[in-house]
Design a protein around this motif. Structure first.
Motif, PDB file in Angstrom:
ATOM      1  N   ASN A  36      25.802 -28.152  36.892  1.00  0.00           N
ATOM      2  CA  ASN A  36      25.518 -28.356  35.471  1.00  0.00           C
ATOM      3  C   ASN A  36      25.093 -27.074  34.748  1.00  0.00           C
ATOM      4  OD1 ASN A  36      25.174 -29.805  33.235  1.00  0.00           O
ATOM      5  ND2 ASN A  36      23.857 -31.364  34.184  1.00  0.00           N
ATOM      6  N   GLN A  37      24.190 -26.332  35.429  1.00  0.00           N
ATOM      7  CA  GLN A  37      23.629 -25.143  34.780  1.00  0.00           C
ATOM      8  C   GLN A  37      24.691 -24.052  34.537  1.00  0.00           C
ATOM      9  OE1 GLN A  37      20.396 -23.392  36.957  1.00  0.00           O
ATOM     10  NE2 GLN A  37      20.408 -21.631  35.566  1.00  0.00           N
ATOM     11  N   GLU A  38      25.517 -23.795  35.543  1.00  0.00           N
ATOM     12  CA  GLU A  38      26.553 -22.767  35.370  1.00  0.00           C
ATOM     13  C   GLU A  38      27.595 -23.218  34.344  1.00  0.00           C
ATOM     14  OE1 GLU A  38      25.797 -23.730  38.615  1.00  0.00           O
ATOM     15  OE2 GLU A  38      25.583 -21.932  39.850  1.00  0.00           O
ATOM     16  N   ILE A  39      27.909 -24.521  34.378  1.00  0.00           N
ATOM     17  CA  ILE A  39      28.892 -25.017  33.397  1.00  0.00           C
ATOM     18  C   ILE A  39      28.337 -24.793  31.986  1.00  0.00           C
ATOM     19  CG2 ILE A  39      30.129 -27.051  32.527  1.00  0.00           C
ATOM     20  CD1 ILE A  39      30.294 -28.080  35.393  1.00  0.00           C
ATOM     21  N   SER A  40      27.045 -25.143  31.778  1.00  0.00           N
ATOM     22  CA  SER A  40      26.437 -24.974  30.435  1.00  0.00           C
ATOM     23  C   SER A  40      26.424 -23.516  30.023  1.00  0.00           C
ATOM     24  CB  SER A  40      24.984 -25.446  30.411  1.00  0.00           C
ATOM     25  OG  SER A  40      24.873 -26.667  31.022  1.00  0.00           O
ATOM     26  N   GLU A  41      26.153 -22.650  31.001  1.00  0.00           N
ATOM     27  CA  GLU A  41      26.067 -21.225  30.691  1.00  0.00           C
ATOM     28  C   GLU A  41      27.434 -20.638  30.290  1.00  0.00           C
ATOM     29  OE1 GLU A  41      24.867 -17.763  33.583  1.00  0.00           O
ATOM     30  OE2 GLU A  41      23.573 -19.530  33.814  1.00  0.00           O
ATOM     31  N   HIS A  42      28.471 -21.020  31.045  1.00  0.00           N
ATOM     32  CA  HIS A  42      29.778 -20.377  30.837  1.00  0.00           C
ATOM     33  C   HIS A  42      30.695 -21.152  29.885  1.00  0.00           C
ATOM     34  CE1 HIS A  42      28.940 -17.386  33.892  1.00  0.00           C
ATOM     35  NE2 HIS A  42      28.483 -18.359  34.669  1.00  0.00           N
ATOM     36  N   GLU A  43      30.501 -22.449  29.807  1.00  0.00           N
ATOM     37  CA  GLU A  43      31.310 -23.262  28.881  1.00  0.00           C
ATOM     38  C   GLU A  43      30.359 -24.192  28.135  1.00  0.00           C
ATOM     39  OE1 GLU A  43      34.224 -22.765  28.026  1.00  0.00           O
ATOM     40  OE2 GLU A  43      35.344 -21.922  29.704  1.00  0.00           O
ATOM     41  N   PRO A  44      29.591 -23.648  27.167  1.00  0.00           N
ATOM     42  CA  PRO A  44      28.526 -24.435  26.529  1.00  0.00           C
ATOM     43  C   PRO A  44      28.997 -25.777  25.971  1.00  0.00           C
ATOM     44  CG  PRO A  44      28.479 -22.145  25.776  1.00  0.00           C
ATOM     45  CD  PRO A  44      29.675 -22.277  26.664  1.00  0.00           C
ATOM     46  N   GLN A  45      30.231 -25.845  25.483  1.00  0.00           N
ATOM     47  CA  GLN A  45      30.656 -27.122  24.895  1.00  0.00           C
ATOM     48  C   GLN A  45      30.896 -28.203  25.941  1.00  0.00           C
ATOM     49  OE1 GLN A  45      33.781 -26.491  21.974  1.00  0.00           O
ATOM     50  NE2 GLN A  45      32.185 -26.555  20.417  1.00  0.00           N
ATOM     51  N   LEU A  46      30.931 -27.814  27.219  1.00  0.00           N
ATOM     52  CA  LEU A  46      31.093 -28.832  28.266  1.00  0.00           C
ATOM     53  C   LEU A  46      29.737 -29.196  28.885  1.00  0.00           C
ATOM     54  CD1 LEU A  46      34.362 -27.636  30.086  1.00  0.00           C
ATOM     55  CD2 LEU A  46      34.114 -29.158  28.122  1.00  0.00           C
ATOM     56  N   ALA A  47      28.652 -28.621  28.331  1.00  0.00           N
ATOM     57  CA  ALA A  47      27.307 -28.863  28.880  1.00  0.00           C
ATOM     58  C   ALA A  47      27.008 -30.353  28.907  1.00  0.00           C
ATOM     59  CB  ALA A  47      26.272 -28.136  28.035  1.00  0.00           C
ATOM     60  N   ALA A  80      42.579 -26.984  17.325  1.00  0.00           N
ATOM     61  CA  ALA A  80      41.279 -27.661  17.474  1.00  0.00           C
ATOM     62  C   ALA A  80      40.156 -26.685  17.098  1.00  0.00           C
ATOM     63  CB  ALA A  80      41.108 -28.159  18.909  1.00  0.00           C
ATOM     64  N   PRO A  81      39.869 -26.579  15.772  1.00  0.00           N
ATOM     65  CA  PRO A  81      38.913 -25.556  15.320  1.00  0.00           C
ATOM     66  C   PRO A  81      37.489 -25.788  15.805  1.00  0.00           C
ATOM     67  CG  PRO A  81      39.585 -26.990  13.496  1.00  0.00           C
ATOM     68  CD  PRO A  81      40.440 -27.365  14.665  1.00  0.00           C
ATOM     69  N   ASP A  82      37.165 -27.029  16.206  1.00  0.00           N
ATOM     70  CA  ASP A  82      35.775 -27.306  16.613  1.00  0.00           C
ATOM     71  C   ASP A  82      35.530 -27.093  18.100  1.00  0.00           C
ATOM     72  OD1 ASP A  82      35.291 -27.984  14.009  1.00  0.00           O
ATOM     73  OD2 ASP A  82      35.838 -30.090  14.328  1.00  0.00           O
ATOM     74  N   ILE A  83      36.563 -26.702  18.820  1.00  0.00           N
ATOM     75  CA  ILE A  83      36.398 -26.551  20.277  1.00  0.00           C
ATOM     76  C   ILE A  83      36.463 -25.082  20.655  1.00  0.00           C
ATOM     77  CG2 ILE A  83      37.443 -27.046  22.530  1.00  0.00           C
ATOM     78  CD1 ILE A  83      36.573 -29.594  21.496  1.00  0.00           C
ATOM     79  N   GLU A  84      35.550 -24.706  21.525  1.00  0.00           N
ATOM     80  CA  GLU A  84      35.612 -23.341  22.057  1.00  0.00           C
ATOM     81  C   GLU A  84      35.567 -23.403  23.578  1.00  0.00           C
ATOM     82  OE1 GLU A  84      34.277 -19.012  20.885  1.00  0.00           O
ATOM     83  OE2 GLU A  84      32.864 -20.585  20.359  1.00  0.00           O
ATOM     84  N   LEU A  85      36.638 -22.981  24.206  1.00  0.00           N
ATOM     85  CA  LEU A  85      36.678 -22.873  25.674  1.00  0.00           C
ATOM     86  C   LEU A  85      37.055 -21.435  26.007  1.00  0.00           C
ATOM     87  CD1 LEU A  85      38.555 -26.168  26.683  1.00  0.00           C
ATOM     88  CD2 LEU A  85      36.104 -25.697  26.875  1.00  0.00           C
ATOM     89  N   HIS A  86      36.502 -20.921  27.077  1.00  0.00           N
ATOM     90  CA  HIS A  86      36.699 -19.509  27.403  1.00  0.00           C
ATOM     91  C   HIS A  86      37.704 -19.278  28.515  1.00  0.00           C
ATOM     92  CE1 HIS A  86      32.790 -19.944  25.463  1.00  0.00           C
ATOM     93  NE2 HIS A  86      33.169 -18.829  24.848  1.00  0.00           N
TER      94      HIS A  86
END
Ligand SMILES: Cc1cc2nc3c(=O)[nH]c(=O)nc-3n(C[C@H](O)[C@H](O)[C@H](O)COP(=O)(O)OP(=O)(O)OC[C@H]3O[C@@H](n4cnc5c(N)ncnc54)[C@H](O)[C@@H]3O)c2cc1C
Length: 371
Positions: A127-138, A223-229
């Motif tokens: 959970n923590q790494e996901i939140s850190e690297h892909e905040p929108q999937l937190a 999808a302007p509201d989504i940010e994935l890296h």
């Protein structure tokens, strides 16, 4: 009098790359492509262009995986050399799953372990790494698998950049113009057949074609509201999907894999499956705009690996079978093809297996068929 050293028949992904390499080495090249300059009717035009040898190892042949790893640094070098900018990302990719699909994730990890001796090619993210690297999937996924070596390209920018370098090198490009082996033979000393699925008729063995098309459907969304890296894959028992974030909030969502040679429009069923799986990743995808849906056929050989064939009598080299990995493996496949073609042109013996990255290089048999 033949005006060209090589005629390239088919200028989708592989034809463009190989024509460029040949011209770069001083060959006089002519290229025919049935589709337009932008690549519109090629499988490459629909592709998500993920460069994903780690994840693909779960199903792909070991050869394809090896070609995929070897191709990644070559793409980096090539993209950096193109005068036209091409989006290439190497941020790794993330595999996620919903809690009810935990068994699938376990199975996927076991496949990864079997396919890779080097366990540094994947990491477990909590959970923590996901939140850190892909905040929108937190908070949306408890665990994921991060595959650090993977990347992606923008497929359409790549096709256009290659058309530009072909112009620069004065390759005589004929876009929107079908051709055939006879016309190519009249114009050039050697023909390189890169027609993808369009070359199906040339892969007959014992009355049946070894080349088939495998239908793939994709959606392109804004999808302007989504940010994935990085690309995200969702494991699912019925409809696994990937989400490939490109530039300017463009997302490619794919892809179905259906044993059918029907390349008509996206079906309602596939659309529902892709979109419902997507919506479970983040509800903001519900507000995305559908820019395009597409279906194309992936050119696939019976052994699901690429193959190079040569016919010294008619002076034709054929390369095909890139299946669902064309972007991932095309640098090594095109380099191997050029090596084969050049030795044949110079009437030398064929390069060894290592110089061809261990891709099968086979003569056509006495009936003019591929075995
Ligand atoms: C939905 C989908 C998603 C995909 N996603 C990925 C991915 O994420 N990563 C990845 O690595 N790969 C992916 N692929 C696979 C990749 O697109 C293919 O492997 C690759 O495009 C094959 O390259 P090719 O040059 O052999 O064929 P194509 O790209 O199909 O090009 C063949 C060309 O030949 C031309 N042609 C045919 N007949 C003639 C003729 N008679 N005369 C002149 N020209 C002719 C056509 O116009 C076409 O331009 C995907 C494919 C699909 C369909």
């Amino acid at each position: 009098m033949k005006q060209y050293d090589v005629a390239v028949l088919g200028g989708g992904l592989l034809g463009r790359l190989t024509a460029w390499l040949l011209a770069d080495q001083g060959c006089k090249v002519i290229l025919f492509n049935a589709g337009k300059r932008n690549g519109e009717d090629a499988a490459a035009f629909a592709a998500a262009a993920m460069l994903a040898p780690t994840a693909e190892a779960v199903e792909a042949t070991p050869l394809v995986v090896q070609l995929g790893y070897a191709s990644l640094p070559i793409w980096r070098q090539w993209v950096d050399s193109f005068p036209t900018p091409v989006f290439m990302q190497q941020n790794g990719s993330l595999i996620v799953w919903h809690p009810q699909d935990h068994a699938l994730a376990k199975q996927f990890s076991q496949h990864l372990q079997r396919a890779h001796q080097d366990s540094s090619v994947w990491q477990v993210w909590h959970n923590q790494e996901i939140s850190e690297h892909e905040p929108q999937l937190a908070g949306r996924f408890q665990q994921g698998l991060f595959l650090p070596t993977e990347g992606q390209l923008d497929n359409r920018q790549t096709l256009l950049a290659l058309a530009d370098v072909l112009d620069r090198q004065q390759v005589s490009c004929h876009w929107g113009r079908s051709s055939d082996l006879a016309e190519c033979a009249a114009l050039a000393h050697w023909t390189l057949d890169c027609r993808g699925y369009g070359g199906k008729g040339n892969w007959n063995s014992h009355g049946q074609s070894r080349l088939r098309g495998v239908r793939g459907e994709v959606l392109r969304l804004y999808a302007p509201d989504i940010e994935l890296h990085r690309p995200v894959r969702v494991l699912h028992p019925r409809y696994p999907i990937y989400i490939a974030p490109k530039q300017d909030k463009l997302f490619v969502i794919g892809a179905t894999q259906i044993e059918s040679e029907d390349d008509s429009n996206l079906s309602v069923r596939s659309g529902l499956e892709l979109m419902s799986a997507l919506y479970t990743v983040h509800p903001a995808f519900g507000e995305a705009r559908i820019l395009e849906s597409m279906a194309e056929l992936r050119p696939t050989l019976n052994h699901e690996s690429p193959e190079i064939r040569y016919d010294t009598q008619n002076r034709v080299v054929t390369v095909n079978g890139l299946f669902r990995h064309g972007f991932m493996i095309s640098p090594t496949v095109s380099i191997a093809t050029v090596r084969v073609l050049q030795t044949l042109m110079q009437q030398q013996s064929l390069p060894d297996a290592q110089a061809c990255y261990h891709i099968d290089v086979l003569p056509v048999n006495q009936n003019g068929e591929a075995d």
